[in-house]
Design a protein around this motif. Structure first.
Motif, PDB file in Angstrom:
ATOM      1  N   ALA A 181       0.824  -1.202   0.000  1.00 19.87           N
ATOM      2  CA  ALA A 181       0.000   0.000   0.000  1.00 19.87           C
ATOM      3  C   ALA A 181       0.865   1.261   0.000  1.00 19.87           C
ATOM      4  O   ALA A 181       0.594   2.224  -0.738  1.00 19.87           O
ATOM      5  N   THR A 185       1.739   4.030  -3.384  1.00 18.48           N
ATOM      6  CA  THR A 185       1.278   5.417  -3.300  1.00 18.48           C
ATOM      7  C   THR A 185       2.409   6.419  -3.093  1.00 18.48           C
ATOM      8  O   THR A 185       2.210   7.620  -3.320  1.00 18.48           O
ATOM      9  N   ALA A 251       0.644  10.334   0.756  1.00 14.49           N
ATOM     10  CA  ALA A 251      -0.402   9.505   1.352  1.00 14.49           C
ATOM     11  C   ALA A 251      -0.464   9.793   2.849  1.00 14.49           C
ATOM     12  O   ALA A 251       0.484  10.301   3.440  1.00 14.49           O
ATOM     13  N   PHE A 253      -1.317   7.631   6.363  1.00 17.75           N
ATOM     14  CA  PHE A 253      -1.399   6.250   6.866  1.00 17.75           C
ATOM     15  C   PHE A 253      -1.886   6.302   8.307  1.00 17.75           C
ATOM     16  O   PHE A 253      -1.283   6.979   9.152  1.00 17.75           O
ATOM     17  N   ILE A 281      -4.569   5.443   3.592  1.00 23.70           N
ATOM     18  CA  ILE A 281      -4.275   4.025   3.835  1.00 23.70           C
ATOM     19  C   ILE A 281      -4.584   3.735   5.300  1.00 23.70           C
ATOM     20  O   ILE A 281      -4.183   4.499   6.183  1.00 23.70           O
ATOM     21  N   LEU A 307      -7.307   2.510   0.746  1.00 24.60           N
ATOM     22  CA  LEU A 307      -6.663   1.202   0.880  1.00 24.60           C
ATOM     23  C   LEU A 307      -6.762   0.753   2.336  1.00 24.60           C
ATOM     24  O   LEU A 307      -6.464   1.529   3.248  1.00 24.60           O
ATOM     25  N   THR A 308      -7.182  -0.475   2.536  1.00 27.15           N
ATOM     26  CA  THR A 308      -7.334  -1.035   3.874  1.00 27.15           C
ATOM     27  C   THR A 308      -6.697  -2.405   3.899  1.00 27.15           C
ATOM     28  O   THR A 308      -6.959  -3.230   3.013  1.00 27.15           O
TER      29      THR A 308
END
Length: 574
Positions: A181, A185, A251, A253, A281, A307-308
């Motif tokens: 992930a 990104t 990104a 997170f 994420i 995104l997971t």
């Protein structure tokens, strides 16, 4: 499926044994010529028919009772799955079964040759059938890197159940999903906003990707010595700080829920990220079950995450090491995710792991609205009774009021008012009551309830904690002696990014000499696997003192070349 109606009596009190930890299972040896068939009934020792009550352990008027007569907790049958009703097993399970049963002359790997040469020591332990189904990437079993058959069908069914636009099965755990992930990104030199209490897999992802971390120090409760989640305001501040420097985050997170079950407000965070065109994420390793019950917090996908990554093997029922990566929306390039996964995942995936993901999805899909009813009822009963025990603290929503929810299936119990660390309490509970927890901390223990939790084991847990309170309350220590002033990582000074520190020349020095130097190794208590020192950070006296304190209390330290921390590896930089 038939469940045992009778239950094994748990005589109050449960008699503690002053010996080594009680083993919950007894293994029987089976000859290779026999097929092991599991009993279709739950063992009577795990009957879920009785209500929980605090077993008596002498006269202790500090501990009260609650009326649990209104709580019903019948086990949920998993026999009528939608897949089976429609005439077959889950697609990947079905393909694996058919391939294993065909009459074939086999000249392929693995070397045990469908169990014909399986080691006897293992077959005596688990039987022959796992080996029979331990098959390689045969044409009929599809290809994980280019799925077109049963793997594709299984992943599509998982995507539908969890609410994603795309789902990938993972055989390298959530670790490889988090790495993919972040790599998909973030490019080298770009910025990643993330909490400083992230899992070590995010650190390894930064080494692989070359991304520059922009850390958020999470909310911290010093009485618990627990870090919480991340607030939308903290994310906004991080984005704006980068913008003031003429930079943009590639990104964001977020870890939600945390190991202790603390959930961040992902709905507001996702709206904030998307308003800045930044993908979100979420490390949802501990939340694959979220969103499937009215008392459970919403899932990351339901709250807008792009995104997971979920550890399907944690609260759900796939085999250990199997996980899923879910994508929603179109901010992230799915082809790039696939390329990253091809780089990170093995070219020889275990079909037992893959099939277990398909089976866990089918199991959850049988009755997603009610499947967690028994476990949640047990957890609620246990919490009511724990609150009645003097000297015991229970982590609740009020403990972290800045966050919307705590997973009700996590019981985090504090023992500091009894003068015990989490490590000391865990040793007693394991040794004398055979209780094995999920997570031990400096001041608390976290117990994880799941679909397989049985009532008798919860009763044993309550009996053990009540015994601790009754025997240790008289030696209660002042609370302020056990309070930590700050999180051990709230004064971060980053000298090198993780990737540069990973590849830098290094040398070993004494722990005293390391203060003020740049850490060359990732050092963290495990579990939970949250680093106290990350490669590239300046080593502080506070961080060293914290680690040495944890070691003195019985914690295990991973990542360090010297687990006792008499020496530390540093980067050999000016």
């Amino acid at each position: 499926m038939v469940y045992a109606a009778a239950s094994l009596s748990l005589s109050p009190p449960f008699t503690p044994k002053n010996s080594k930890c009680i083993l919950p299972f007894h293994f029987l040896k089976f000859s290779n010529k026999f097929n092991f068939r599991p009993s279709p009934t739950i063992p009577s020792c795990c009957s879920q028919k009785r209500s929980i009550a605090l077993p008596e352990h002498g006269q202790d008027e500090r501990i009260g009772t609650v009326n649990t007569a209104s709580i019903t907790n019948k086990p949920v049958s998993f026999s009528n799955s939608l897949d089976i009703q429609q005439g077959g097993l889950p697609p990947l399970v079905s393909a694996l079964k058919a391939s294993a049963e065909e009459n074939a002359a086999t000249f392929h790997f693995p070397g045990h040759n469908r169990g014909h040469a399986a080691p006897a020591s293992m077959t005596q332990l688990i039987g022959i059938r796992p080996y029979v189904h331990d098959l390689p990437e045969l044409p009929e079993l599809d290809n994980l890197f280019c799925p077109q058959g049963p793997i594709l069908e299984a992943q599509t069914k998982a995507a539908k159940l969890f609410g994603s636009s795309e789902t990938w099965f993972l055989v390298g755990g959530t670790t490889c999903g988090i790495q993919a992930a972040i790599m998909s990104t973030c490019s080298p030199g770009e910025f990643l906003i993330l909490p400083r209490n992230c899992h070590l897999s995010a650190i390894s992802a930064m080494v692989l990707s070359g991304v520059v971390p922009k850390y958020i120090v999470p909310n911290y409760k010093n009485d618990w010595d627990i870090a919480g989640g991340v607030t939308p305001l903290q994310v906004l501040n991080a984005i704006q700080e980068l913008e003031l420097e003429g930079k943009k985050a590639a990104a964001v997170f977020i870890t939600s829920p945390t190991y202790h079950g603390i959930c961040s407000n992902l709905n507001d965070i996702s709206e904030l990220c998307h308003s800045h065109k930044i993908p979100l994420i979420v490390d949802e390793a501990h939340g694959a079950h979220l969103g499937f019950h009215s008392e459970l917090p919403s899932s990351a996908l339901q709250q807008g995450a792009d995104l997971t990554v979920q550890s399907t093997h944690k609260v759900l029922c796939s085999l250990t090491q199997s996980s899923m990566l879910h994508m929603s929306g179109n901010i992230v390039d799915k082809e790039k995710i696939s390329r990253c996964l091809q780089t990170l995942q093995t070219t020889s995936p275990s079909y037992l792991l893959l099939a277990s993901l398909d089976a866990a999805r089918a199991q959850l899909g049988e009755s997603p609205e009610i499947v967690f009813n028994p476990a949640i009822a047990l957890a609620n009963e246990a919490k009511c009774l724990l609150k009645r025990i003097s000297g015991i603290s229970l982590l609740e929503n009020s403990s972290f009021s800045n966050f919307p929810a705590i997973d009700p299936l996590r019981l985090t119990v504090g023992f500091w008012e009894l003068g015990l660390s989490g490590y000391e309490a865990d040793e007693i509970l394991c040794r004398d009551f055979g209780i094995i927890c999920e997570l031990v901390g400096n001041k608390s223990i976290t117990f994880a309830l799941n679909l397989g939790t049985c009532r008798d084991h919860v009763q044993r847990l309550l009996s053990g904690i009540k015994h601790l309170a009754a025997t240790c309350f008289s030696i209660k220590q002042p609370k302020d002696r056990l309070v930590t002033d700050h999180a051990p990582f709230d004064d971060i000074i980053m000298s090198l990014i993780p990737r540069d520190a990973f590849f830098a020349n290094k040398r070993k020095v004494t722990v005293k000499e390391s203060i003020g130097k740049v850490s060359g190794e990732l050092i963290c208590p495990y579990p939970p696997g949250i680093p106290v020192l990350i490669p590239g950070e300046v080593i502080t006296e506070r961080a060293v003192d914290y680690l040495l304190h944890l070691i003195s209390k019985g914690a295990d330290i991973i990542g360090a070349s010297d687990p006792l921390l008499s020496s530390i590896v540093i980067c050999d930089v000016q």
